[in-house]
Design a protein around this motif. Structure first.
Motif, PDB file in Angstrom:
ATOM      1  N   LEU A  14      39.602  49.811  40.247  1.00  0.00           N
ATOM      2  CA  LEU A  14      38.937  49.896  41.540  1.00  0.00           C
ATOM      3  C   LEU A  14      37.462  49.542  41.404  1.00  0.00           C
ATOM      4  CD1 LEU A  14      40.448  53.098  43.185  1.00  0.00           C
ATOM      5  CD2 LEU A  14      40.927  50.710  43.710  1.00  0.00           C
ATOM      6  N   GLY A  15      36.981  48.769  42.364  1.00  0.00           N
ATOM      7  CA  GLY A  15      35.590  48.372  42.377  1.00  0.00           C
ATOM      8  C   GLY A  15      35.289  47.631  43.660  1.00  0.00           C
ATOM      9  N   THR A  16      34.109  47.051  43.738  1.00  0.00           N
ATOM     10  CA  THR A  16      33.682  46.313  44.919  1.00  0.00           C
ATOM     11  C   THR A  16      33.582  44.841  44.578  1.00  0.00           C
ATOM     12  OG1 THR A  16      32.412  48.230  45.659  1.00  0.00           O
ATOM     13  CG2 THR A  16      31.880  46.122  46.677  1.00  0.00           C
ATOM     14  N   CYS A  17      34.271  44.007  45.353  1.00  0.00           N
ATOM     15  CA  CYS A  17      34.238  42.559  45.147  1.00  0.00           C
ATOM     16  C   CYS A  17      32.884  42.027  45.589  1.00  0.00           C
ATOM     17  CB  CYS A  17      35.356  41.898  45.952  1.00  0.00           C
ATOM     18  SG  CYS A  17      35.368  40.094  45.820  1.00  0.00           S
ATOM     19  N   PHE A  18      32.285  41.176  44.761  1.00  0.00           N
ATOM     20  CA  PHE A  18      30.959  40.639  45.095  1.00  0.00           C
ATOM     21  C   PHE A  18      30.991  39.764  46.342  1.00  0.00           C
ATOM     22  CE2 PHE A  18      32.594  36.989  42.867  1.00  0.00           C
ATOM     23  CZ  PHE A  18      31.854  35.893  43.278  1.00  0.00           C
ATOM     24  N   ARG A  19      32.149  39.187  46.671  1.00  0.00           N
ATOM     25  CA  ARG A  19      32.244  38.341  47.862  1.00  0.00           C
ATOM     26  C   ARG A  19      32.630  39.134  49.112  1.00  0.00           C
ATOM     27  NH1 ARG A  19      35.472  32.899  45.981  1.00  0.00           N
ATOM     28  NH2 ARG A  19      33.798  31.996  44.752  1.00  0.00           N
ATOM     29  N   HIS A  20      33.215  40.314  48.919  1.00  0.00           N
ATOM     30  CA  HIS A  20      33.695  41.122  50.046  1.00  0.00           C
ATOM     31  C   HIS A  20      33.218  42.568  49.938  1.00  0.00           C
ATOM     32  CE1 HIS A  20      36.877  37.994  49.365  1.00  0.00           C
ATOM     33  NE2 HIS A  20      36.525  37.738  50.611  1.00  0.00           N
ATOM     34  N   PRO A  21      31.923  42.803  49.853  1.00  0.00           N
ATOM     35  CA  PRO A  21      31.450  44.182  49.661  1.00  0.00           C
ATOM     36  C   PRO A  21      31.823  45.112  50.811  1.00  0.00           C
ATOM     37  CG  PRO A  21      29.618  42.726  50.160  1.00  0.00           C
ATOM     38  CD  PRO A  21      30.813  41.855  49.944  1.00  0.00           C
ATOM     39  N   GLY A  22      31.983  44.565  52.005  1.00  0.00           N
ATOM     40  CA  GLY A  22      32.339  45.386  53.157  1.00  0.00           C
ATOM     41  C   GLY A  22      33.767  45.883  53.125  1.00  0.00           C
ATOM     42  N   ALA A  23      34.586  45.346  52.249  1.00  0.00           N
ATOM     43  CA  ALA A  23      35.981  45.773  52.146  1.00  0.00           C
ATOM     44  C   ALA A  23      36.108  47.112  51.422  1.00  0.00           C
ATOM     45  CB  ALA A  23      36.808  44.713  51.429  1.00  0.00           C
ATOM     46  N   GLY A  24      35.023  47.593  50.836  1.00  0.00           N
ATOM     47  CA  GLY A  24      35.078  48.858  50.101  1.00  0.00           C
ATOM     48  C   GLY A  24      35.712  48.674  48.736  1.00  0.00           C
ATOM     49  N   GLU A  25      36.222  49.772  48.195  1.00  0.00           N
ATOM     50  CA  GLU A  25      36.825  49.722  46.869  1.00  0.00           C
ATOM     51  C   GLU A  25      38.238  49.170  46.938  1.00  0.00           C
ATOM     52  OE1 GLU A  25      36.538  53.132  44.381  1.00  0.00           O
ATOM     53  OE2 GLU A  25      34.502  52.529  43.885  1.00  0.00           O
ATOM     54  N   LEU A  26      38.507  48.207  46.049  1.00  0.00           N
ATOM     55  CA  LEU A  26      39.839  47.636  45.918  1.00  0.00           C
ATOM     56  C   LEU A  26      40.014  47.186  44.489  1.00  0.00           C
ATOM     57  CD1 LEU A  26      39.409  44.096  46.533  1.00  0.00           C
ATOM     58  CD2 LEU A  26      38.449  45.365  48.414  1.00  0.00           C
ATOM     59  N   GLU A  27      41.189  46.692  44.146  1.00  0.00           N
ATOM     60  CA  GLU A  27      41.430  46.226  42.784  1.00  0.00           C
ATOM     61  C   GLU A  27      40.500  45.054  42.492  1.00  0.00           C
ATOM     62  OE1 GLU A  27      43.709  47.318  40.224  1.00  0.00           O
ATOM     63  OE2 GLU A  27      43.507  49.048  41.547  1.00  0.00           O
ATOM     64  N   THR A  28      39.736  45.151  41.416  1.00  0.00           N
ATOM     65  CA  THR A  28      38.810  44.097  41.010  1.00  0.00           C
ATOM     66  C   THR A  28      38.818  43.957  39.498  1.00  0.00           C
ATOM     67  OG1 THR A  28      36.937  45.608  40.847  1.00  0.00           O
ATOM     68  CG2 THR A  28      37.238  44.496  42.968  1.00  0.00           C
ATOM     69  N   THR A  29      38.256  42.870  39.038  1.00  0.00           N
ATOM     70  CA  THR A  29      38.069  42.644  37.612  1.00  0.00           C
ATOM     71  C   THR A  29      36.648  42.124  37.393  1.00  0.00           C
ATOM     72  OG1 THR A  29      39.038  41.655  35.620  1.00  0.00           O
ATOM     73  CG2 THR A  29      38.896  40.247  37.577  1.00  0.00           C
ATOM     74  N   VAL A  30      36.120  42.325  36.217  1.00  0.00           N
ATOM     75  CA  VAL A  30      34.779  41.830  35.893  1.00  0.00           C
ATOM     76  C   VAL A  30      34.866  40.327  35.636  1.00  0.00           C
ATOM     77  CG1 VAL A  30      32.859  41.942  34.251  1.00  0.00           C
ATOM     78  CG2 VAL A  30      34.049  44.035  34.930  1.00  0.00           C
TER      79      VAL A  30
END
Length: 81
Positions: A14-30
């Motif tokens: 779980l994290g915040t996508c740099f392109r979709h910060p308004g989406a909140g926490e979702l599955e992300t990768t570094v």
């Protein structure tokens, strides 16, 4: 490789996508790590749809540069060996 195989090359949490910060926490990768002038480390994270888009762009750029494309490195430049 298909999209699922490419996404399987990454570690997700779980994290915040740099392109979709308004989406909140979702599955992300570094996809990139930045070091600030003060020495702290900032991880740039992307969601699955952004990783697939980044991989497609990277593949195209590698092909244009005549460099072998290897999936699993979104956020990195295409550089010759």
């Amino acid at each position: 490789m298909d999209h699922q195989q490419i996404l399987g090359l990454y570690t997700w949490e779980l994290g915040t996508c740099f392109r979709h910060p308004g989406a909140g926490e979702l599955e992300t990768t570094v996809v990139q790590t930045l070091r600030t002038r003060l020495g702290s480390v900032e991880h740039i994270r992307a969601c699955p749809s952004c990783v697939v888009a980044m991989e497609a762009k990277r593949q195209r750029l590698c092909e244009e540069a005549g460099v072998a494309y290897e999936p699993g490195h979104a956020g990195e430049a295409c550089e010759p060996d």
